[in-house]
Design an enzyme around this catalytic site. Structure first.
Site, short mmCIF file in Angstrom:
data_model
loop_
_atom_site.label_atom_id
_atom_site.label_comp_id
_atom_site.label_asym_id
_atom_site.label_seq_id
_atom_site.Cartn_x
_atom_site.Cartn_y
_atom_site.Cartn_z
N CYS A 131 9.59 -2.98 33.62
CA CYS A 131 11.02 -3.11 33.93
C CYS A 131 11.77 -1.88 33.41
CB CYS A 131 11.60 -4.40 33.36
SG CYS A 131 11.45 -4.54 31.57
N SER A 162 14.97 -13.13 28.20
CA SER A 162 14.37 -12.63 29.44
C SER A 162 12.95 -12.11 29.20
CB SER A 162 15.22 -11.51 30.04
OG SER A 162 15.15 -10.36 29.21
N GLY A 166 4.34 -13.26 28.26
CA GLY A 166 3.54 -12.17 28.84
C GLY A 166 4.09 -10.81 28.43
N ARG A 168 5.89 -10.11 25.82
CA ARG A 168 5.71 -9.90 24.37
C ARG A 168 4.27 -9.51 24.02
NH1 ARG A 168 10.27 -12.32 21.68
NH2 ARG A 168 11.64 -13.14 23.29
#
EC number: 1.2.1.10
Length: 302
Positions: A131, A162, A166, A168
């Site tokens: 992201c 948010s 996964g 983390r």
């Protein structure tokens, strides 16, 4: 009724569920399967309510149905650790894999920068970076297409809510993969990425800072114009992508400050990090789907 290319999603977490909402609006993609590992998962439940087939047996629960259900594109929104095996199984069925994990076993795709380069290459796995990468690499590329960037550094700040389990688990992969793409796609000679997960409540909107050290005196006018052109390109698929400040010039350093507001498809609008990732993945898949529908791309089983 226009023909649509059928898709499956692996990973019913924050990203997978947000992506599902976007695919349902697509003129050329039709989501038909959602794959998870927890029968109680909220994402699987939501998918079932939408009339989508689900399995809680992981990819192995999907594979036997792929040919019969005509699945040609699969999105992996799980974790970098399991992606390679997922991709191998899916490719063996002759389906294209779009990787939303930081595994990066396939070439990077950041749509406003290099989507067109993927046309006609018959790739079976493309990686959506991260992201933070989707939000910042367009700006690094906007500077590097004007003059050489010796060093590019990005800081992505996302709300704790948010960032699911996964995300983390993949922090190290996030920093490595994003730094690699700052170089390969952004055009910087050396890249560095930092992610900050902010626990503030109410949650903060996604914020991104981009610093580029250019070679020589920055061409302020050309860089500013290039950044605004790139901003407009990203806004075509992520309307909430905003330039908050910049470009700010300090010697040979160019800094850009961004904010990304989401469409609020799954998590509220502060989760722009989900939006920029899922919108980029949907945009990329649509390009491949258009090629398949036009008869220019035939997927081969690996």
């Amino acid at each position: 009724m226009t023909q649509k290319i059928k898709c499956a999603l692996i990973g019913p977490g924050n990203i997978g569920t947000d992506l599902l909402a976007k695919l349902q609006r697509s003129p050329v993609l039709e989501p038909v399967w959602m794959v998870g590992i927890d029968p109680e998962s909220d994402g699987l439940k939501r998918a079932r309510e939408m009339g989508i087939k689900t399995t809680h047996e992981g990819v192995d629960g999907l594979i036997p149905h792929m040919k019969a259900d005509g699945v040609q594109i699969v999105f992996d929104a799980t974790s970098a650790y399991v992606h390679a095996e997922n991709s191998r199984k899916v490719n063996a069925q002759g389906a294209l894999m779009i990787d939303l994990t930081p595994a990066a076993i396939g070439p990077f795709c950041v749509p406003p920068v290099n989507l067109k380069e993927h046309v006609g290459k018959a790739e079976m796995n493309v990686n959506m970076v991260t992201c933070g990468g989707q939000a910042t690499i367009p700006m690094v590329a906007a500077v590097s297409r004007v003059q050489p960037v010796a060093y590019g550094e990005i800081v992505a700040t996302v709300s704790s809510r948010s960032a699911g389990p996964g995300t983390r688990k993949n922090i190290d992969e996030f920093t490595r993969t994003t730094a690699g793409a700052i170089e390969k796609v952004g055009g910087a000679q050396k890249g560095k990425a930092i992610i900050i997960i902010n626990p503030a409540d109410p949650p903060l909107i996604m914020r991104d800072t981009v610093h580029c050290l250019v070679e020589g005196e920055p061409d302020k006018e050309a860089i500013t114009r290039s950044i605004h052109d790139m901003l407009a390109e990203v806004q075509k698929y992520v309307p909430g992508y905003k330039l908050v400040n910049g470009p700010v010039f300090d010697g040979n350093r160019v800094s850009v400050f961004l904010e990304v507001e989401g469409l609020g498809d799954y998590l509220p609008k502060y989760a722009g990090n989900l939006d920029i990732m899922t919108a980029a993945a949907a945009r990329t898949a649509e390009m491949f789907a258009e090629e398949i529908l036009a008869g220019k791309l035939t997927l081969q089983a690996a």
